[in-house]
Write a protein that holds these residues in place. Structure first.
Motif, PDB file in Angstrom:
ATOM      1  N   THR A 159      21.545  79.787  51.745  1.00 36.51           N
ATOM      2  CA  THR A 159      20.200  80.318  51.892  1.00 36.51           C
ATOM      3  C   THR A 159      19.219  79.196  52.196  1.00 36.51           C
ATOM      4  N   ALA A 160      18.375  79.405  53.188  1.00 40.26           N
ATOM      5  CA  ALA A 160      17.270  78.486  53.446  1.00 40.26           C
ATOM      6  C   ALA A 160      16.009  79.083  52.846  1.00 40.26           C
ATOM      7  N   LEU A 161      15.384  78.336  51.955  1.00 42.59           N
ATOM      8  CA  LEU A 161      14.112  78.751  51.355  1.00 42.59           C
ATOM      9  C   LEU A 161      13.012  78.029  52.113  1.00 42.59           C
ATOM     10  N   LEU A 162      12.463  78.698  53.106  1.00 39.76           N
ATOM     11  CA  LEU A 162      11.588  78.065  54.088  1.00 39.76           C
ATOM     12  C   LEU A 162      10.120  78.241  53.740  1.00 39.76           C
ATOM     13  N   ASP A 163       9.383  77.138  53.738  1.00 39.73           N
ATOM     14  CA  ASP A 163       7.936  77.222  53.731  1.00 39.73           C
ATOM     15  C   ASP A 163       7.497  77.764  55.096  1.00 39.73           C
ATOM     16  N   GLY A 223      16.884  81.620  64.639  1.00 41.80           N
ATOM     17  CA  GLY A 223      17.783  82.633  65.188  1.00 41.80           C
ATOM     18  C   GLY A 223      19.234  82.197  65.148  1.00 41.80           C
ATOM     19  N   VAL A 224      19.489  80.952  65.491  1.00 37.24           N
ATOM     20  CA  VAL A 224      20.863  80.430  65.465  1.00 37.24           C
ATOM     21  C   VAL A 224      21.373  80.356  64.028  1.00 37.24           C
ATOM     22  N   ALA A 225      20.533  79.899  63.112  1.00 34.52           N
ATOM     23  CA  ALA A 225      20.940  79.796  61.709  1.00 34.52           C
ATOM     24  C   ALA A 225      21.284  81.169  61.143  1.00 34.52           C
ATOM     25  N   ARG A 226      20.458  82.166  61.458  1.00 36.14           N
ATOM     26  CA  ARG A 226      20.715  83.519  60.967  1.00 36.14           C
ATOM     27  C   ARG A 226      21.994  84.088  61.562  1.00 36.14           C
ATOM     28  N   ALA A 227      22.189  83.879  62.853  1.00 37.49           N
ATOM     29  CA  ALA A 227      23.395  84.386  63.518  1.00 37.49           C
ATOM     30  C   ALA A 227      24.648  83.764  62.928  1.00 37.49           C
ATOM     31  N   MET A 285      23.510  82.347  57.746  1.00 38.97           N
ATOM     32  CA  MET A 285      22.615  81.814  56.727  1.00 38.97           C
ATOM     33  C   MET A 285      21.520  82.838  56.420  1.00 38.97           C
ATOM     34  N   HIS A 286      21.282  83.070  55.148  1.00 38.29           N
ATOM     35  CA  HIS A 286      20.182  83.943  54.736  1.00 38.29           C
ATOM     36  C   HIS A 286      18.886  83.149  54.806  1.00 38.29           C
ATOM     37  N   LEU A 287      17.883  83.727  55.435  1.00 34.32           N
ATOM     38  CA  LEU A 287      16.588  83.071  55.579  1.00 34.32           C
ATOM     39  C   LEU A 287      15.572  83.772  54.687  1.00 34.32           C
ATOM     40  N   ALA A 288      14.989  83.013  53.774  1.00 37.35           N
ATOM     41  CA  ALA A 288      13.921  83.527  52.921  1.00 37.35           C
ATOM     42  C   ALA A 288      12.705  82.640  53.116  1.00 37.35           C
ATOM     43  N   TYR A 289      11.525  83.232  53.041  1.00 38.72           N
ATOM     44  CA  TYR A 289      10.293  82.519  53.350  1.00 38.72           C
ATOM     45  C   TYR A 289       9.456  82.435  52.068  1.00 38.72           C
ATOM     46  N   VAL A 290       9.231  81.205  51.631  1.00 43.12           N
ATOM     47  CA  VAL A 290       8.601  80.944  50.341  1.00 43.12           C
ATOM     48  C   VAL A 290       7.301  80.206  50.590  1.00 43.12           C
ATOM     49  N   THR A 291       6.186  80.867  50.332  1.00 40.46           N
ATOM     50  CA  THR A 291       4.909  80.290  50.699  1.00 40.46           C
ATOM     51  C   THR A 291       3.932  80.255  49.541  1.00 40.46           C
ATOM     52  N   MET A 346       7.174  79.584  40.374  1.00 44.65           N
ATOM     53  CA  MET A 346       7.511  79.892  41.767  1.00 44.65           C
ATOM     54  C   MET A 346       9.015  79.802  41.983  1.00 44.65           C
ATOM     55  N   HIS A 347       9.652  78.799  41.386  1.00 49.29           N
ATOM     56  CA  HIS A 347      11.109  78.681  41.520  1.00 49.29           C
ATOM     57  C   HIS A 347      11.783  79.892  40.884  1.00 49.29           C
ATOM     58  N   ARG A 348      11.287  80.306  39.723  1.00 46.25           N
ATOM     59  CA  ARG A 348      11.841  81.485  39.046  1.00 46.25           C
ATOM     60  C   ARG A 348      11.709  82.718  39.928  1.00 46.25           C
ATOM     61  N   GLU A 349      10.533  82.922  40.513  1.00 41.62           N
ATOM     62  CA  GLU A 349      10.309  84.084  41.371  1.00 41.62           C
ATOM     63  C   GLU A 349      11.256  84.071  42.563  1.00 41.62           C
ATOM     64  N   THR A 350      11.451  82.906  43.147  1.00 41.81           N
ATOM     65  CA  THR A 350      12.317  82.779  44.317  1.00 41.81           C
ATOM     66  C   THR A 350      13.764  83.111  43.977  1.00 41.81           C
ATOM     67  N   VAL A 351      14.254  82.577  42.864  1.00 42.49           N
ATOM     68  CA  VAL A 351      15.636  82.840  42.455  1.00 42.49           C
ATOM     69  C   VAL A 351      15.835  84.323  42.160  1.00 42.49           C
ATOM     70  N   LEU A 352      14.876  84.933  41.457  1.00 36.65           N
ATOM     71  CA  LEU A 352      14.991  86.349  41.111  1.00 36.65           C
ATOM     72  C   LEU A 352      15.036  87.227  42.358  1.00 36.65           C
ATOM     73  N   ARG A 353      14.262  86.865  43.363  1.00 36.43           N
ATOM     74  CA  ARG A 353      14.134  87.731  44.542  1.00 36.43           C
ATOM     75  C   ARG A 353      15.190  87.475  45.611  1.00 36.43           C
ATOM     76  N   THR A 354      15.774  86.277  45.663  1.00 36.61           N
ATOM     77  CA  THR A 354      16.750  85.968  46.729  1.00 36.61           C
ATOM     78  C   THR A 354      18.199  85.969  46.246  1.00 36.61           C
ATOM     79  N   GLY A 355      18.441  85.641  44.984  1.00 32.34           N
ATOM     80  CA  GLY A 355      19.807  85.533  44.501  1.00 32.34           C
ATOM     81  C   GLY A 355      20.592  84.412  45.153  1.00 32.34           C
ATOM     82  N   ALA A 356      19.906  83.398  45.666  1.00 29.50           N
ATOM     83  CA  ALA A 356      20.585  82.296  46.361  1.00 29.50           C
ATOM     84  C   ALA A 356      21.519  81.546  45.415  1.00 29.50           C
ATOM     85  N   GLU A 357      22.708  81.188  45.918  1.00 26.85           N
ATOM     86  CA  GLU A 357      23.675  80.413  45.134  1.00 26.85           C
ATOM     87  C   GLU A 357      23.707  78.954  45.556  1.00 26.85           C
TER      88      GLU A 357
END
Length: 358
Positions: A31-35, A55-59, A62-68, A218-229
């Motif tokens: 998972t990429a946690l992208l600003d 687009g290439v990463a997703r294809a 890789m799961h793309l999540a946007y953390v702002t 913020m880290h807690r919120e991100t982990v709860l919502r994405t489930g990234a390993e």
């Protein structure tokens, strides 16, 4: 697969080298946690190469999540914007500091409480999601005050409402305290600047509870919502994105498309040193070269050698042609961070940076 994390490569005195990966980062991490601001877009327009790289990463799986840290817009609005730019996104892939601060407030005030909002619609939606009631005036006896970035049109009177409530002892929260925010015309004041207005107006005696990067809510919120390993934090700011990754114990990629420049990167203290460095989001699609510390404090990466000599940072090309500029940046980081140990590098880097065009 070989991945050597920069968090694992620490020596005596807090020395640290950038990490290396024998495989592309989009394969090494799930998972990429992208600003967003300064990484994917600036001033609403896509940053060069961002759309194609994502687009290439997703294809590739890789799961793309946007953390702002930007609390102005709702996840739906952010997802629509990204989709319009050519990055297909759903609201569930967007995590905002508004969501993080709303959860923090909901954990500390009674259900259904009124909350005085100084910010945009993103804050109001996040508060309602937690069963809280946004209000616009300190006269409504709110149980909390929350500030988030409200854009350049936020009326000055909103800060007065916050000051009235905070001065009366109402608990004060902030989505984030970023002093600046990148835009199409340059760097502008962020929510941290607005927080300072209220702090000054109330005599500087009270500090808000802050939820956004780099802090744990913020880290807690991100982990709860994405489930990234196996997450990789991707950002442009040392004091939010990279420090947030450090605090969460995960690896990070700094891209040089936003706030941070190479000179600032070289002076980074340990918690601000990214695992990897790339010019832009194309860095997600490739491996990262090994950065090796040799004898006499010489650090080698690709076709470059960096060291500290006579009170300044020195960079030498090991090849006549074909030496990658970013490898030079990585070598300089290794030399500067190793020399600084647990502190910040403070020697002259001007000549070394000029060799790389900075």
């Amino acid at each position: 697969m070989t991945v050597r994390s920069g968090h694992e490569r620490q020596g005596d005195g807090g020395r640290k080298l950038p990490g290396g990966s024998a495989v592309p980062l989009n394969e090494a991490y799930d998972t990429a946690l992208l600003d967003l601001d300064g990484v994917v877009y600036a001033g609403g327009e896509a940053i060069p190469y961002a759309v194609e790289a994502l687009g290439v990463a997703r294809a590739g799986g890789m799961h793309l999540a946007y953390v702002t840290n930007n609390a102005l817009r709702t996840p739906d609005e952010v997802a629509t914007h990204l989709t319009d730019l050519g990055v297909p996104t759903v609201a569930g892939d967007v995590i905002t500091s508004a969501q993080a601060v709303a959860r923090l407030i909901a954990d500390e005030v009674p259900p259904g409480s009124r909350v005085l909002v100084i910010g945009g619609e993103g804050l109001r939606v996040a508060l309602r999601e937690r069963g809280l009631v946004p209000v616009e005036s300190a006269d409504y006896e709110p149980a909390a005050v929350v500030q988030g970035y409200g854009g350049p049109e936020l009326p000055w009177g909103r800060f007065a409402e916050a000051a009235y409530a905070v001065a009366r002892g109402v608990p004060w929260y902030a989505s984030n305290t970023d002093l600046t925010i990148p835009g199409a015309r340059g760097i502008g004041p962020g929510n941290g600047a607005a927080v300072e207005v209220v702090r000054i107006a109330t005599g500087g005696r009270v500090e808000p509870k802050v939820a956004g990067k780099p802090l744990p809510p913020m880290h807690r919120e991100t982990v709860l919502r994405t489930g990234a390993e196996r997450p990789l934090v991707v950002g442009d700011r040392l004091d939010t994105d990279i420090e947030g990754a450090f605090n969460g114990g995960v690896d990070s990629l700094l891209v040089l498309t936003g706030v941070t420049d190479v000179a600032q990167l070289l002076t980074a203290v340990p918690e601000h040193r990214p695992t990897y460095v790339a010019a832009d989001l194309r860095g997600l699609l490739v491996g990262q070269p090994e950065v090796v510390a040799g004898d006499g404090g010489v650090v080698v990466c690709g076709g470059w050698r960096a060291s500290v000599s006579g009170g300044e940072l020195v960079l030498e090309s090991a090849r006549e042609v074909g030496a990658d500029v970013m490898d030079g940046v990585r070598a300089l980081c290794g030399a500067a961070w190793s020399a600084a140990g647990d502190g910040a590098f403070g020697l002259d880097a001007g000549k070394a940076l000029s060799r790389l065009g900075w």
